[in-house]
Design a protein around this motif. Structure first.
Motif, PDB file in Angstrom:
ATOM      1  N   SER A  74      39.136  52.523  36.220  1.00 35.30           N
ATOM      2  CA  SER A  74      37.086  52.184  37.193  1.00 35.30           C
ATOM      3  C   SER A  74      36.856  53.160  36.729  1.00 35.30           C
ATOM      4  O   SER A  74      37.020  53.863  36.308  1.00 35.30           O
ATOM      5  CB  SER A  74      37.786  52.560  38.464  1.00 35.30           C
ATOM      6  OG  SER A  74      36.543  52.202  39.337  1.00 35.30           O
ATOM      7  N   GLN A 198      33.085  40.091  31.343  1.00 30.23           N
ATOM      8  CA  GLN A 198      32.591  39.814  32.225  1.00 30.23           C
ATOM      9  C   GLN A 198      31.912  38.368  33.429  1.00 30.23           C
ATOM     10  O   GLN A 198      32.468  38.760  34.162  1.00 30.23           O
ATOM     11  CB  GLN A 198      31.745  41.392  32.810  1.00 30.23           C
ATOM     12  CG  GLN A 198      33.042  42.797  32.486  1.00 30.23           C
ATOM     13  CD  GLN A 198      32.000  43.712  32.815  1.00 30.23           C
ATOM     14  OE1 GLN A 198      29.989  43.776  33.124  1.00 30.23           O
ATOM     15  NE2 GLN A 198      32.296  45.086  32.601  1.00 30.23           N
ATOM     16  N   ALA A 202      34.619  36.866  36.042  1.00 28.99           N
ATOM     17  CA  ALA A 202      34.037  36.405  37.231  1.00 28.99           C
ATOM     18  C   ALA A 202      33.831  34.751  37.783  1.00 28.99           C
ATOM     19  O   ALA A 202      34.449  34.612  39.236  1.00 28.99           O
ATOM     20  CB  ALA A 202      32.835  37.240  37.428  1.00 28.99           C
ATOM     21  N   SER A 251      39.656  44.251  36.355  1.00 35.27           N
ATOM     22  CA  SER A 251      39.275  45.860  37.103  1.00 35.27           C
ATOM     23  C   SER A 251      37.862  46.032  37.879  1.00 35.27           C
ATOM     24  O   SER A 251      37.724  46.359  39.242  1.00 35.27           O
ATOM     25  CB  SER A 251      40.064  46.444  36.935  1.00 35.27           C
ATOM     26  OG  SER A 251      38.216  47.151  35.944  1.00 35.27           O
ATOM     27  N   GLU A 252      36.987  45.160  37.642  1.00 40.86           N
ATOM     28  CA  GLU A 252      35.836  45.321  37.990  1.00 40.86           C
ATOM     29  C   GLU A 252      34.992  44.327  38.737  1.00 40.86           C
ATOM     30  O   GLU A 252      33.938  43.675  38.707  1.00 40.86           O
ATOM     31  CB  GLU A 252      34.665  44.876  36.788  1.00 40.86           C
ATOM     32  CG  GLU A 252      34.607  45.925  35.377  1.00 40.86           C
ATOM     33  CD  GLU A 252      34.239  46.795  35.988  1.00 40.86           C
ATOM     34  OE1 GLU A 252      33.588  47.540  36.703  1.00 40.86           O
ATOM     35  OE2 GLU A 252      35.657  48.367  36.337  1.00 40.86           O
ATOM     36  N   THR A 253      36.035  42.992  39.272  1.00 39.69           N
ATOM     37  CA  THR A 253      35.986  41.170  40.028  1.00 39.69           C
ATOM     38  C   THR A 253      36.846  42.521  41.088  1.00 39.69           C
ATOM     39  O   THR A 253      37.081  42.910  41.340  1.00 39.69           O
ATOM     40  CB  THR A 253      36.225  40.687  38.768  1.00 39.69           C
ATOM     41  OG1 THR A 253      37.832  40.730  39.849  1.00 39.69           O
ATOM     42  CG2 THR A 253      35.881  40.575  38.254  1.00 39.69           C
ATOM     43  N   GLU A 254      36.256  41.162  42.102  1.00 37.98           N
ATOM     44  CA  GLU A 254      36.358  41.611  43.471  1.00 37.98           C
ATOM     45  C   GLU A 254      38.688  41.161  44.038  1.00 37.98           C
ATOM     46  O   GLU A 254      38.848  40.997  44.504  1.00 37.98           O
ATOM     47  CB  GLU A 254      35.545  40.548  44.653  1.00 37.98           C
ATOM     48  CG  GLU A 254      36.176  39.322  44.966  1.00 37.98           C
ATOM     49  CD  GLU A 254      34.456  38.556  43.561  1.00 37.98           C
ATOM     50  OE1 GLU A 254      33.793  37.783  43.788  1.00 37.98           O
ATOM     51  OE2 GLU A 254      33.653  40.018  42.699  1.00 37.98           O
ATOM     52  N   TYR A 255      39.019  40.551  42.350  1.00 41.46           N
ATOM     53  CA  TYR A 255      40.065  40.447  42.913  1.00 41.46           C
ATOM     54  C   TYR A 255      40.900  41.513  42.313  1.00 41.46           C
ATOM     55  O   TYR A 255      42.294  40.837  41.681  1.00 41.46           O
ATOM     56  CB  TYR A 255      40.613  38.754  41.702  1.00 41.46           C
ATOM     57  CG  TYR A 255      39.282  37.389  42.125  1.00 41.46           C
ATOM     58  CD1 TYR A 255      39.499  37.024  43.350  1.00 41.46           C
ATOM     59  CD2 TYR A 255      38.067  37.127  41.689  1.00 41.46           C
ATOM     60  CE1 TYR A 255      38.581  35.633  43.837  1.00 41.46           C
ATOM     61  CE2 TYR A 255      37.076  36.238  41.888  1.00 41.46           C
ATOM     62  CZ  TYR A 255      37.649  36.085  42.964  1.00 41.46           C
ATOM     63  OH  TYR A 255      36.402  34.489  43.528  1.00 41.46           O
ATOM     64  N   ARG A 256      40.852  41.977  41.533  1.00 45.49           N
ATOM     65  CA  ARG A 256      41.703  43.402  41.886  1.00 45.49           C
ATOM     66  C   ARG A 256      42.794  43.177  42.181  1.00 45.49           C
ATOM     67  O   ARG A 256      44.486  43.160  41.705  1.00 45.49           O
ATOM     68  CB  ARG A 256      40.440  44.611  41.519  1.00 45.49           C
ATOM     69  CG  ARG A 256      41.858  45.675  41.305  1.00 45.49           C
ATOM     70  CD  ARG A 256      40.925  46.802  41.030  1.00 45.49           C
ATOM     71  NE  ARG A 256      41.905  48.352  41.503  1.00 45.49           N
ATOM     72  CZ  ARG A 256      41.282  49.882  40.875  1.00 45.49           C
ATOM     73  NH1 ARG A 256      39.872  49.431  41.079  1.00 45.49           N
ATOM     74  NH2 ARG A 256      42.111  50.350  41.190  1.00 45.49           N
ATOM     75  N   TYR A 257      43.017  43.454  43.942  1.00 43.67           N
ATOM     76  CA  TYR A 257      44.047  44.337  44.332  1.00 43.67           C
ATOM     77  C   TYR A 257      45.149  42.771  44.401  1.00 43.67           C
ATOM     78  O   TYR A 257      45.938  43.030  44.379  1.00 43.67           O
ATOM     79  CB  TYR A 257      43.631  44.559  45.774  1.00 43.67           C
ATOM     80  CG  TYR A 257      42.240  46.090  45.808  1.00 43.67           C
ATOM     81  CD1 TYR A 257      43.096  47.096  45.597  1.00 43.67           C
ATOM     82  CD2 TYR A 257      41.147  46.005  45.839  1.00 43.67           C
ATOM     83  CE1 TYR A 257      42.206  47.958  45.008  1.00 43.67           C
ATOM     84  CE2 TYR A 257      40.431  46.769  45.298  1.00 43.67           C
ATOM     85  CZ  TYR A 257      41.215  48.043  45.306  1.00 43.67           C
ATOM     86  OH  TYR A 257      40.272  49.359  44.758  1.00 43.67           O
ATOM     87  N   ARG A 258      43.773  41.543  44.977  1.00 42.08           N
ATOM     88  CA  ARG A 258      45.432  40.517  44.623  1.00 42.08           C
ATOM     89  C   ARG A 258      46.062  39.729  43.041  1.00 42.08           C
ATOM     90  O   ARG A 258      46.994  39.641  43.739  1.00 42.08           O
ATOM     91  CB  ARG A 258      44.360  38.823  44.699  1.00 42.08           C
ATOM     92  CG  ARG A 258      45.011  38.305  44.939  1.00 42.08           C
ATOM     93  CD  ARG A 258      43.692  36.383  45.843  1.00 42.08           C
ATOM     94  NE  ARG A 258      44.858  35.799  45.387  1.00 42.08           N
ATOM     95  CZ  ARG A 258      44.352  33.862  45.659  1.00 42.08           C
ATOM     96  NH1 ARG A 258      42.693  34.165  46.314  1.00 42.08           N
ATOM     97  NH2 ARG A 258      45.287  33.393  45.833  1.00 42.08           N
TER      98      ARG A 258
END
Length: 656
Positions: A74, A198, A202, A251-258
């Motif tokens: 990050s 990126q 996305a 890691s720069e998207t909102e789907y990282r944790y999923r």
């Protein structure tokens, strides 16, 4: 002929047994996989004949490992820790490699081999040390931040080595050209992928996520990871480099944790397989033949890395105690060392004997790593004189916050739950002292005027400084069973009569915490369920009085020891202190006239009082049998209204 299914089943059976056995011995699971490979490999039982096939499959373990490292990459995090990561981390890795090059020069080791070997030995175990930091609640401590910063740089440092190793395998006259070509390829690939990736990633992940299919999302993650790994392999670079780039883009998207949740099972299984294959090329006979060299290199590795890390920490302004502590945490080897050693073996950068010795050294250092971590505090206090002064200053600050308080509550942990508790207590004019190990949180809360101080609640001396001997209760607001047990043990050793209320996440933790001596254990799942049910019942029209009564009854059944706190919540009372049931702990010491009497006798002589629990020899029994007789040293927990409690306490201590 051994089939593939036979090999897989054999690996699964032996790995399960080995991981369980090593877990019983408090040794990391990585060592279990290495032991399985060494046992089943060609140098021992030779039960896995297709070593090359296993190595090919294990490469995917490295791919997914580098993918998860990329997910953790990050840019904001790196910038916030840039001084530790790119300063302390770079100094540690650079100094370790330089020292290895110097020793290799005098030992006659080729420069290329010594360079990669230095990188392998410079690594520490991210998986093991980060888990230990979390388990010991030291992630936010000063040494914890330095350890994580150095580990982060070490993980990033693997990437250039993955580009460097293939170039070093070329003839000397071509190495510079191949290395320059590889660097240009890597730079162009990274520039194109990072510039276009990126935007593409996305939009593509948004398109996939809209399908609301877990299977499709999982397939997409595999496609992206292996697709970029294939692309980098096609241009002559490492598959692991492509996987790292894929993780970095996601890691720069909102789907990282999923994505992390979906990829974790694959990563762990394949990483285990990779470590098994590393163990397979270990030859115990070669190691035993070079045992003095292995032991000498082990001592040299741990002493040199300790000295390098401790000196680097001092250069960057750390205290002597934290420098020594960080050096002890990072002086062992790590799993990325095996990654680089396996690459050295694949590209024949060193003789098999040298790689065997280096691998054996890393394995032995991993065995010693948890032991050094556990002993680090004692070592620091023993050899660093200034640590005693700093520890005494810390205790002085804690004592200053608790000075003048009586019948207060000690809150262990000042996260969201701890802060909510403190505000509840403040509204009831009940004083509290909070202990927390996050220096930023403590500083901001203290500036705001809240009674919180930096200190480790698991240490008995910290609790004493916080006014344990004058406190009315201790609340452990964080959900960590191991740390909570240490706090309970410290409280029980100083104040066996003091109630300790503990937060837990799972129902399975309740029994252990109760046996340790917790007066009450509140589980997140149970309380969330009650709150959801009560809100739902109120919204669908169930009368509020019935909702409150129902939740009260459920809590009475679940928290036997807490009934006094929940009884009568729906009743209005002008003087709640006289109406509501309370708990009181009474310690029966030698000379108490209630010794030898039974619970039934006490309850018959003191109407309105019930014995909720008896703690004897550190073991707490809730709702004990009425025939149980009181013994010297018992802690008797009584429930009733204040007047009845006072009468029952008099009977226990002064007689009938």
């Amino acid at each position: 002929m051994t089939s593939t299914l036979d090999v897989i089943l054999l690996l699964l059976v032996v790995s399960v047994v080995a991981v369980m056995g090593f877990g019983k011995l408090k040794l990391p699971g990585e060592l279990a996989y290495l032991a399985v490979g060494a046992l089943l490999g060609p140098a021992a039982l030779n039960l896995i004949p297709d070593e090359e096939g296993a190595r090919g499959l294990a490469e995917f373990g490295v791919v997914f490992l580098m993918f998860t490292i990329g997910l953790e990459f990050s840019l904001p995090r790196l910038l916030s820790m840039k001084r530790v990561v790119f300063g302390l981390g770079a100094l540690q890795v650079g100094a370790s490699i330089a020292l290895t090059l110097l020793i290799g020069h005098f030992a006659g080791v080729p420069t290329g081999s010594a360079l990669v070997l230095g990188g392998a030995l410079a690594m520490s175990s991210t998986a093991l040390l980060s888990k230990l930091l979390i388990d010991r609640l030291e992630l936010d401590a000063a040494h914890g931040r330095m350890v994580m910063g150095v580990l982060l740089f070490q993980d990033l440092a693997v990437v250039p080595f993955l580009v460097l190793i293939p170039a070093l395998s070329e003839p000397p006259e071509q190495q510079l050209r191949v290395l320059a070509l590889a660097a240009v390829k890597a730079a162009l690939l990274l520039a194109v992928v990072l510039y276009l990736g990126q935007r593409i990633f996305a939009r593509w992940f948004l398109l996939v996520a809209r399908r609301r299919s877990s299977q499709l999302f999982m397939l997409n993650v595999l496609l992206v990871t292996l697709g970029l790994a294939w692309l980098t392999a096609k241009v002559g670079l490492s598959m692991a480099l492509g996987a790292f780039v894929a993780g970095m883009l996601i890691s720069e998207t909102e789907y990282r944790y999923r994505v992390e949740e979906h990829i974790k099972p694959f990563r762990d299984v394949l990483l285990g397989l990779f470590l098994v294959t590393v163990g397979m090329f270990l030859d115990v006979r070669v190691i035993l033949a070079h045992l003095p060299v292995v032991l000498g290199l082990l001592v040299l590795l741990m002493v040199a890395k300790f000295a390098v890390v401790a000196a680097a920490c001092r250069i960057f302004g750390a205290t002597a105690g934290n420098s020594v502590r960080t050096g002890l945490w990072l002086c062992a080897g790590g799993e990325f060392g095996f990654v680089l050693l396996s690459q050295m073996a694949a590209y024949k950068l060193s003789s098999p004997e040298h790689i065997q010795v280096a691998a054996a050294t890393l394995i032995l250092s991993l065995v010693l790593a948890p032991l050094l971590v556990v002993a680090s505090d004692r070592i620091v206090l023993r050899f660093v004189a200034s640590e005693w002064l700093l520890r005494s200053m810390e205790l002085t600050r804690v004592a200053a916050q608790s000075l003048g308080t009586e019948r207060h509550v000690i809150i262990c942990g000042y996260g969201r739950t701890g802060q909510l508790l403190a505000r509840f207590f403040e509204q009831e004019n009940l004083s509290s002292v909070a202990l927390d190990l996050d220096p930023d949180r403590v500083r901001e809360a203290a500036v705001a005027g809240e009674t919180v101080v930096y200190g480790d609640a698991a240490r008995r001396e910290t609790l004493i400084a916080a006014g344990l001997m004058r406190a009315s209760a201790v609340v452990i607001s964080y959900a960590d069973v191991a740390s909570a047990c240490r706090v309970i043990d410290a409280v029980r050793g100083a104040r066996p009569d003091l109630p300790v209320v503990v937060r837990a996440t799972e129902e399975s933790q309740l029994e252990r915490l109760s046996q340790e001596g917790a007066a009450a254990v509140v589980t997140d799942i149970f309380e969330s369920g009650i709150t959801l049910a009560s809100h739902t019942m109120a919204l669908v029209g169930v009368p509020l009085s019935r909702v409150v009564r129902r939740t009260r009854d459920i809590r009475n059944q679940r928290y036997a020891l807490m009934r006094g706190f929940f009884h009568g919540l729906s009743d209005a009372a002008d003087n709640p202190d006289a109406q509501l049931e309370r708990l009181r702990s009474v310690v029966l010491e030698s000379g108490a006239l209630g010794l030898g009497k039974s619970i039934a006798e006490l309850e018959s002589e003191a109407p309105g009082v019930r014995v909720s629990a008896v703690r004897r020899h550190g073991i707490r029994g809730v709702n004990p049998e009425r025939e149980l007789c009181f013994e010297d040293g018992d802690v008797v927990v009584l429930r009733g209204v204040p007047a009845a409690l006072a009468a029952a306490e008099d009977r226990l201590l002064q007689g009938w």
